[in-house]
Motif scaffolding. Structure first.
Motif, PDB file in Angstrom:
ATOM      1  N   LEU A 210       0.815  -9.571   4.609  1.00  0.00           N
ATOM      2  CA  LEU A 210      -0.309 -10.452   4.309  1.00  0.00           C
ATOM      3  C   LEU A 210       0.125 -11.437   3.229  1.00  0.00           C
ATOM      4  O   LEU A 210       0.652 -11.045   2.186  1.00  0.00           O
ATOM      5  CB  LEU A 210      -1.496  -9.624   3.813  1.00  0.00           C
ATOM      6  CG  LEU A 210      -2.783 -10.354   3.436  1.00  0.00           C
ATOM      7  CD1 LEU A 210      -3.336 -11.154   4.613  1.00  0.00           C
ATOM      8  CD2 LEU A 210      -3.824  -9.352   2.932  1.00  0.00           C
ATOM      9  N   THR A 211      -0.091 -12.736   3.496  1.00  0.00           N
ATOM     10  CA  THR A 211       0.275 -13.758   2.524  1.00  0.00           C
ATOM     11  C   THR A 211      -0.727 -14.902   2.595  1.00  0.00           C
ATOM     12  O   THR A 211      -1.676 -14.866   3.380  1.00  0.00           O
ATOM     13  CB  THR A 211       1.718 -14.245   2.749  1.00  0.00           C
ATOM     14  OG1 THR A 211       2.116 -15.071   1.649  1.00  0.00           O
ATOM     15  CG2 THR A 211       1.862 -15.011   4.048  1.00  0.00           C
ATOM     16  N   GLY A 212      -0.534 -15.932   1.766  1.00  0.00           N
ATOM     17  CA  GLY A 212      -1.485 -17.030   1.702  1.00  0.00           C
ATOM     18  C   GLY A 212      -1.354 -17.984   2.871  1.00  0.00           C
ATOM     19  O   GLY A 212      -0.347 -17.997   3.585  1.00  0.00           O
TER      20      GLY A 212
ATOM     21  N   LEU B 132       0.860  -1.173   0.000  1.00  0.00           N
ATOM     22  CA  LEU B 132       0.000   0.000   0.000  1.00  0.00           C
ATOM     23  C   LEU B 132       0.897   1.224   0.000  1.00  0.00           C
ATOM     24  O   LEU B 132       1.842   1.320   0.795  1.00  0.00           O
ATOM     25  CB  LEU B 132      -0.908  -0.009   1.220  1.00  0.00           C
ATOM     26  CG  LEU B 132      -1.897  -1.182   1.338  1.00  0.00           C
ATOM     27  CD1 LEU B 132      -2.850  -0.950   2.509  1.00  0.00           C
ATOM     28  CD2 LEU B 132      -2.683  -1.381   0.059  1.00  0.00           C
ATOM     29  N   SER B 133       0.624   2.154  -0.879  1.00  0.00           N
ATOM     30  CA  SER B 133       1.505   3.319  -1.041  1.00  0.00           C
ATOM     31  C   SER B 133       1.673   4.107   0.247  1.00  0.00           C
ATOM     32  O   SER B 133       2.756   4.647   0.524  1.00  0.00           O
ATOM     33  CB  SER B 133       0.964   4.226  -2.151  1.00  0.00           C
ATOM     34  OG  SER B 133       0.945   3.543  -3.384  1.00  0.00           O
ATOM     35  N   LYS B 134       0.647   4.158   1.072  1.00  0.00           N
ATOM     36  CA  LYS B 134       0.726   4.921   2.319  1.00  0.00           C
ATOM     37  C   LYS B 134       1.752   4.350   3.285  1.00  0.00           C
ATOM     38  O   LYS B 134       2.219   5.053   4.195  1.00  0.00           O
ATOM     39  CB  LYS B 134      -0.638   4.988   2.988  1.00  0.00           C
ATOM     40  CG  LYS B 134      -1.133   3.662   3.553  1.00  0.00           C
ATOM     41  CD  LYS B 134      -2.421   3.839   4.342  1.00  0.00           C
ATOM     42  CE  LYS B 134      -2.843   2.542   5.024  1.00  0.00           C
ATOM     43  NZ  LYS B 134      -4.065   2.701   5.832  1.00  0.00           N
TER      44      LYS B 134
ATOM     45  N   ASP C  85      -9.171  -2.082   5.210  1.00  0.00           N
ATOM     46  CA  ASP C  85      -9.286  -1.750   6.636  1.00  0.00           C
ATOM     47  C   ASP C  85      -7.957  -1.375   7.274  1.00  0.00           C
ATOM     48  O   ASP C  85      -7.898  -1.089   8.474  1.00  0.00           O
ATOM     49  CB  ASP C  85      -9.898  -2.929   7.396  1.00  0.00           C
ATOM     50  CG  ASP C  85     -11.359  -3.165   7.033  1.00  0.00           C
ATOM     51  OD1 ASP C  85     -11.967  -2.266   6.427  1.00  0.00           O
ATOM     52  OD2 ASP C  85     -11.878  -4.252   7.344  1.00  0.00           O
ATOM     53  N   GLY C  86      -6.880  -1.410   6.509  1.00  0.00           N
ATOM     54  CA  GLY C  86      -5.584  -0.990   7.040  1.00  0.00           C
ATOM     55  C   GLY C  86      -4.874  -2.034   7.873  1.00  0.00           C
ATOM     56  O   GLY C  86      -4.015  -1.690   8.696  1.00  0.00           O
ATOM     57  N   HIS C  87      -5.217  -3.331   7.659  1.00  0.00           N
ATOM     58  CA  HIS C  87      -4.595  -4.390   8.453  1.00  0.00           C
ATOM     59  C   HIS C  87      -3.306  -4.926   7.825  1.00  0.00           C
ATOM     60  O   HIS C  87      -2.734  -5.901   8.316  1.00  0.00           O
ATOM     61  CB  HIS C  87      -5.571  -5.548   8.653  1.00  0.00           C
ATOM     62  CG  HIS C  87      -6.776  -5.193   9.450  1.00  0.00           C
ATOM     63  ND1 HIS C  87      -6.697  -4.543  10.673  1.00  0.00           N
ATOM     64  CD2 HIS C  87      -8.098  -5.383   9.216  1.00  0.00           C
ATOM     65  CE1 HIS C  87      -7.915  -4.353  11.158  1.00  0.00           C
ATOM     66  NE2 HIS C  87      -8.784  -4.839  10.284  1.00  0.00           N
ATOM     67  N   THR C  88      -2.858  -4.301   6.744  1.00  0.00           N
ATOM     68  CA  THR C  88      -1.629  -4.775   6.103  1.00  0.00           C
ATOM     69  C   THR C  88      -0.873  -3.607   5.473  1.00  0.00           C
ATOM     70  O   THR C  88      -1.464  -2.576   5.121  1.00  0.00           O
ATOM     71  CB  THR C  88      -1.958  -5.828   5.024  1.00  0.00           C
ATOM     72  OG1 THR C  88      -0.743  -6.327   4.480  1.00  0.00           O
ATOM     73  CG2 THR C  88      -2.787  -5.223   3.892  1.00  0.00           C
ATOM     74  N   ASP C  89       0.442  -3.781   5.388  1.00  0.00           N
ATOM     75  CA  ASP C  89       1.292  -2.828   4.659  1.00  0.00           C
ATOM     76  C   ASP C  89       1.737  -3.409   3.321  1.00  0.00           C
ATOM     77  O   ASP C  89       1.883  -2.692   2.332  1.00  0.00           O
ATOM     78  CB  ASP C  89       2.565  -2.504   5.464  1.00  0.00           C
ATOM     79  CG  ASP C  89       2.269  -1.897   6.815  1.00  0.00           C
ATOM     80  OD1 ASP C  89       1.402  -1.016   6.885  1.00  0.00           O
ATOM     81  OD2 ASP C  89       2.919  -2.308   7.797  1.00  0.00           O
TER      82      ASP C  89
END
Length: 335
Positions: free
Chosen positions: A154-156, A133-135, A201-205
């Motif tokens: 975040l991954t599989g 995510l760019s942020k 929801d912002g739970h990952t970068d």
């Protein structure tokens, strides 16, 4: 000329034409099995691309007069090498990385399957895709894993190829998910269907995936959040090429609407695996059928567009079946 003589002449003509037609078919596939054989091939889940693509390829094979019937069954990318290796099915789809691991009896396999060979590679390339995510302002995958603070990754799930490849990366950098947590990040293993909501929801970068590009999942995320693609570090590229039957590749700018620059990563072509007990003639003839119909095969799915029998063997990853080895050498594709 009497009707009886006329009918006899017509019958002889039909017989001659039929004989010529059958001889032409026989000449086309000189090594076709002498008696009909059914080859069972494990693909992916019935709702996935592996299954649907090879169901279409089976239709192409089965319409040829080559004494081979290809029967496609459900399977899985990780389980297929073991199933084929122990002759639970004659053939199956796999990634070269898992073929190598299965032959050596390494993670995720508990025994070695030395009967596992390849017919050919070159099907449906799958990429190791790193996106952020760019942020988050993340520009380095290595720093996201090993730096401080570490990223929310975040991954599989671990039972997927994505989870397996991510664990190989942790091993390469000699770190664990716990180490990442201690440095302020975390690793979440999740089903792909959950990714868009988690990203929104912002739970990952950062997200790590093993997927066909462009990925629908990332495209959906990009509709709600600004996303960027990251190149894989050179040392990781070299590691996967050397140890896991993968190939270096450039993902060109514009592959995604938001992608401004070329990205370097690795790709794992899908491999058609076979048990070495399958006859040389059946494997040889199957490759002849694929070659004859490769223009039609390329139209089945976008991921098949670059399929080329002449070079497909180069991405097999594991040793070729003797029938495949002979085919590629006979055609001058392989020395």
């Amino acid at each position: 000329m009497s009707k009886r003589i006329t009918s006899f002449v017509i019958a002889l003509a039909i017989l001659a034409l039929t004989t010529q037609f059958n001889l032409a078919e026989a000449a086309e596939f000189k090594r076709a099995p002498k008696t009909p054989v059914t080859i069972e091939l494990v693909a992916g889940g019935t709702s996935g691309s592996w299954y649907s693509i090879f169901a279409s390829i089976a239709e192409i094979v089965n319409k040829e007069k080559c004494n081979i019937t290809l029967k496609v069954l459900p399977g899985g990318g990780i389980s297929n090498p073991a199933v084929v290796g122990k002759h639970g099915a004659d053939m199956g789809l796999m990634y070269g990385s898992f073929g190598l691991a299965a032959r050596a009896g390494k993670n995720p396999y508990n025994e070695s399957y030395t009967d596992l060979c390849a017919v050919t590679g070159g099907f449906m390339p799958m990429y190791l895709e790193i996106s952020a995510l760019s942020k988050s302002k993340i520009s380095s995958f290595k720093d996201a894993l090993t730096g401080k603070p570490a990223a929310k990754i975040l991954t599989g799930i671990k039972s997927t190829s994505t989870g397996w490849y991510f664990d190989r990366i942790l091993e390469f950098y000699k770190i664990s998910a716990s180490d990442i947590s201690k440095r302020g990040g975390n690793v979440t293993n999740s089903e792909y269907g959950d990714w868009p909501q988690m990203a929104t929801d912002g739970h990952t970068d950062l997200m790590f995936n093993h997927i066909g590009i462009p990925s629908r999942t990332l495209q959906e995320i990009a509709t709600a959040r600004e996303v960027t693609l990251l190149s894989m570090p050179k040392e990781l590229i070299d590691y996967f090429v050397k140890n896991h039957a993968m190939q270096k590749v450039t993902v060109k700018a514009g592959t995604y609407k938001f992608q401004k620059n070329d990205i370097q990563t690795v790709v794992s072509p899908t491999v058609l695996a076979v048990n070495k007990k399958v006859s040389d003639d059946a494997v040889y003839t199957l490759l002849e059928v694929l070659s004859k119909n490769q223009n039609e095969i390329r139209k089945i799915h976008p991921t098949m567009a670059a399929f080329n029998v002449a070079t497909s063997w180069k991405s097999a990853g594991v040793p070729l079946h003797p029938g495949a080895e002979k085919y590629f050498k006979d055609k001058g594709f392989k020395k």
